[in-house]
Design a protein around this motif. Structure first.
Motif, PDB file in Angstrom:
ATOM      1  N   LYS A  29       0.851  -1.187   0.000  1.00 52.46           N
ATOM      2  CA  LYS A  29       0.000   0.000   0.000  1.00 52.46           C
ATOM      3  C   LYS A  29       0.889   1.240   0.000  1.00 52.46           C
ATOM      4  O   LYS A  29       1.945   1.276   0.643  1.00 52.46           O
ATOM      5  CB  LYS A  29      -0.907   0.016   1.225  1.00 52.46           C
ATOM      6  CG  LYS A  29      -1.791  -1.223   1.329  1.00 52.46           C
ATOM      7  CD  LYS A  29      -2.696  -1.381   0.131  1.00 52.46           C
ATOM      8  CE  LYS A  29      -3.693  -2.528   0.306  1.00 52.46           C
ATOM      9  NZ  LYS A  29      -3.054  -3.847   0.305  1.00 52.46           N
ATOM     10  N   MET A  30       0.478   2.260  -0.720  1.00 49.75           N
ATOM     11  CA  MET A  30       1.313   3.432  -0.892  1.00 49.75           C
ATOM     12  C   MET A  30       0.466   4.696  -0.927  1.00 49.75           C
ATOM     13  O   MET A  30      -0.636   4.696  -1.485  1.00 49.75           O
ATOM     14  CB  MET A  30       2.119   3.300  -2.193  1.00 49.75           C
ATOM     15  CG  MET A  30       3.154   4.379  -2.422  1.00 49.75           C
ATOM     16  SD  MET A  30       4.132   4.017  -3.893  1.00 49.75           S
ATOM     17  CE  MET A  30       4.961   2.519  -3.390  1.00 49.75           C
ATOM     18  N   THR A  31       0.962   5.766  -0.315  1.00 49.04           N
ATOM     19  CA  THR A  31       0.313   7.078  -0.365  1.00 49.04           C
ATOM     20  C   THR A  31       0.996   7.923  -1.434  1.00 49.04           C
ATOM     21  O   THR A  31       2.221   8.033  -1.455  1.00 49.04           O
ATOM     22  CB  THR A  31       0.436   7.787   0.992  1.00 49.04           C
ATOM     23  OG1 THR A  31      -0.192   6.993   1.991  1.00 49.04           O
ATOM     24  CG2 THR A  31      -0.242   9.147   0.937  1.00 49.04           C
ATOM     25  N   GLY A  32       0.204   8.523  -2.321  1.00 49.83           N
ATOM     26  CA  GLY A  32       0.750   9.362  -3.378  1.00 49.83           C
ATOM     27  C   GLY A  32       0.656  10.837  -3.036  1.00 49.83           C
ATOM     28  O   GLY A  32      -0.255  11.265  -2.331  1.00 49.83           O
ATOM     29  N   PHE A  33       1.617  11.618  -3.522  1.00 49.57           N
ATOM     30  CA  PHE A  33       1.556  13.069  -3.368  1.00 49.57           C
ATOM     31  C   PHE A  33       2.151  13.721  -4.608  1.00 49.57           C
ATOM     32  O   PHE A  33       2.801  13.056  -5.428  1.00 49.57           O
ATOM     33  CB  PHE A  33       2.287  13.532  -2.097  1.00 49.57           C
ATOM     34  CG  PHE A  33       3.783  13.327  -2.102  1.00 49.57           C
ATOM     35  CD1 PHE A  33       4.643  14.315  -2.559  1.00 49.57           C
ATOM     36  CD2 PHE A  33       4.334  12.144  -1.645  1.00 49.57           C
ATOM     37  CE1 PHE A  33       6.012  14.127  -2.559  1.00 49.57           C
ATOM     38  CE2 PHE A  33       5.706  11.944  -1.639  1.00 49.57           C
ATOM     39  CZ  PHE A  33       6.558  12.937  -2.101  1.00 49.57           C
ATOM     40  N   ALA A  34       1.911  14.992  -4.765  1.00 50.47           N
ATOM     41  CA  ALA A  34       2.438  15.732  -5.912  1.00 50.47           C
ATOM     42  C   ALA A  34       2.724  17.164  -5.494  1.00 50.47           C
ATOM     43  O   ALA A  34       1.993  17.743  -4.687  1.00 50.47           O
ATOM     44  CB  ALA A  34       1.452  15.704  -7.083  1.00 50.47           C
ATOM     45  N   SER A  58       4.285   3.142   2.484  1.00 54.42           N
ATOM     46  CA  SER A  58       5.277   3.805   1.649  1.00 54.42           C
ATOM     47  C   SER A  58       4.643   5.038   1.004  1.00 54.42           C
ATOM     48  O   SER A  58       3.417   5.142   0.898  1.00 54.42           O
ATOM     49  CB  SER A  58       5.777   2.857   0.560  1.00 54.42           C
ATOM     50  OG  SER A  58       6.419   1.737   1.114  1.00 54.42           O
ATOM     51  N   THR A  59       5.489   5.976   0.597  1.00 49.93           N
ATOM     52  CA  THR A  59       5.002   7.174  -0.091  1.00 49.93           C
ATOM     53  C   THR A  59       5.725   7.312  -1.431  1.00 49.93           C
ATOM     54  O   THR A  59       6.910   6.977  -1.545  1.00 49.93           O
ATOM     55  CB  THR A  59       5.242   8.449   0.734  1.00 49.93           C
ATOM     56  OG1 THR A  59       6.634   8.544   1.055  1.00 49.93           O
ATOM     57  CG2 THR A  59       4.442   8.420   2.024  1.00 49.93           C
ATOM     58  N   MET A  60       5.014   7.771  -2.435  1.00 52.77           N
ATOM     59  CA  MET A  60       5.601   8.003  -3.752  1.00 52.77           C
ATOM     60  C   MET A  60       5.060   9.333  -4.266  1.00 52.77           C
ATOM     61  O   MET A  60       3.842   9.549  -4.273  1.00 52.77           O
ATOM     62  CB  MET A  60       5.236   6.884  -4.720  1.00 52.77           C
ATOM     63  CG  MET A  60       5.802   7.079  -6.118  1.00 52.77           C
ATOM     64  SD  MET A  60       7.583   6.729  -6.233  1.00 52.77           S
ATOM     65  CE  MET A  60       7.523   4.939  -6.298  1.00 52.77           C
TER      66      MET A  60
END
Length: 346
Positions: free
Chosen positions: A195-200, A274-276
């Motif tokens: 599982k991963m949290t996305g940001f921009a 995790s974060t991407m």
């Protein structure tokens, strides 16, 4: 249900928390809660079949004899604007939880059109107070990056030991016994992958090429930040970057999007996933544009431009290393990769 779980308020009775008005959910609110969770929390919305199934499961649990408690805020159109749902479960007694009761905050969600009005804080606070009155003293939750500061204010702390597994009861092993692969349905397989949290984010400079940073009002670990934030369900990275830029500065990037860097971080003490992230080039701002920046006071209180070298003394070494890679990518026209966004000591 344990006899100690006598309700502290009558179901459906408004709880006086000022504005907005929060009330204890009834079984009739089950579908609204399920639909909010489906639309704005889950990676993929539930089908109507699963919404019906979840509603049928939740409704009887929202009674005084059930193990679910929820507080909601009504929207002007009669639907639910916001909710906080908690599930009570027994644990072995200990000095910290003498009644042997714990609760997981299962879902906290506000309709996007009604956010930034204090709904989440109001519903979660009401839920925690109500559960505490029912002798629950151990609380657990999974927090998004943007919500973590709120939960920390309410007393929650991170744990580096958090682990999770989904183990289905009716796994078909016939093909495995025959020596071939076992193919799980997509929704089952999805539970097993990382599982991963996305940001921009958007990277701006002034006309001299000096980077712009925003000063955070909620994060002492990362005092100076790029413009940007967490992706919402259904968004693409560039859409997130544009939305966050509008919310945090009042500026609308016009694109086309040019990727400067990809940033990765493993899970750690402050965040269990995790974060991407994607960092895009926002170009150069004039002095007038920088002066016209309108900050969201709940997130930032200053926009500052400095030569790159002067940022080193103002931020953690990893944040500065990331900023250096982003500026190098701007200079060369290439793209950078940064995987040092760890949570372990933050």
């Amino acid at each position: 249900m344990n006899r100690d779980l006598s309700p502290a308020a009558e179901i459906g009775t408004p709880v006086s928390t000022g504005r907005p008005e929060v009330r204890l959910a009834t079984p009739a609110d089950a579908e609204g809660i399920v639909r909010l969770r489906s639309a704005y929390i889950l990676p993929e919305p539930l089908s109507e079949e699963w919404i019906k199934r979840c509603t049928g499961e939740l409704a009887p649990r929202l009674t005084p004899a059930g193990d679910a408690r929820a507080f909601v805020i009504d929207a002007p159109d009669g639907s639910l604007a916001s909710c906080a749902l908690g599930l009570i479960h027994p644990v072995l007694p200990a000095p910290a939880y003498p009644k042997g009761l714990a609760a997981r905050v299962h879902a906290v969600v506000t309709h996007p059109d009604l956010r930034r009005r204090g709904h989440a804080r109001a519903t979660v606070t009401a839920l925690l107070d109500h559960l505490h009155a029912e002798h629950v003293t151990l609380f657990e939750l999974h927090a998004s990056v943007e919500a973590a500061p709120l939960y920390q204010e309410l007393g929650f702390a991170g744990s580096p030991a958090l682990m999770r597994m989904t183990r289905l009861e009716n796994r078909d092993t016939r093909s495995e016994r025959a020596g071939g692969p076992s193919w799980a349905p997509p929704e089952q397989y999805a539970e097993t992958v990382m599982k991963m949290t996305g940001f921009a984010c958007i990277s701006f400079t002034n006309e001299e090429g000096h980077p712009l940073q925003l000063h955070s009002v909620y994060s002492s670990a990362h005092p100076w930040q790029l413009v940007g934030g967490t992706m919402e369900p259904g968004e693409r990275p560039w859409q997130t970057a544009v939305r966050e830029c509008q919310e945090e500065t009042g500026i609308t990037p016009t694109g086309p999007p040019r990727l400067l860097a990809t940033v990765f971080g493993p899970p750690g003490a402050e965040w269990p996933y995790s974060t991407m992230g994607s960092i895009f080039d926002g170009g150069r701002l004039t002095a007038a544009q920088i002066h016209s920046i309108t900050l969201d006071p709940d997130e930032h209180n200053e926009a500052r431009v400095l030569p790159l070298a002067e940022w080193e003394a103002l931020m953690p070494s990893r944040d500065f290393a990331r900023l250096c890679l982003v500026m190098e990518a701007r200079r060369t026209g290439g793209a950078a990769y940064f995987d040092g966004q760890d949570w372990e000591t933050e």
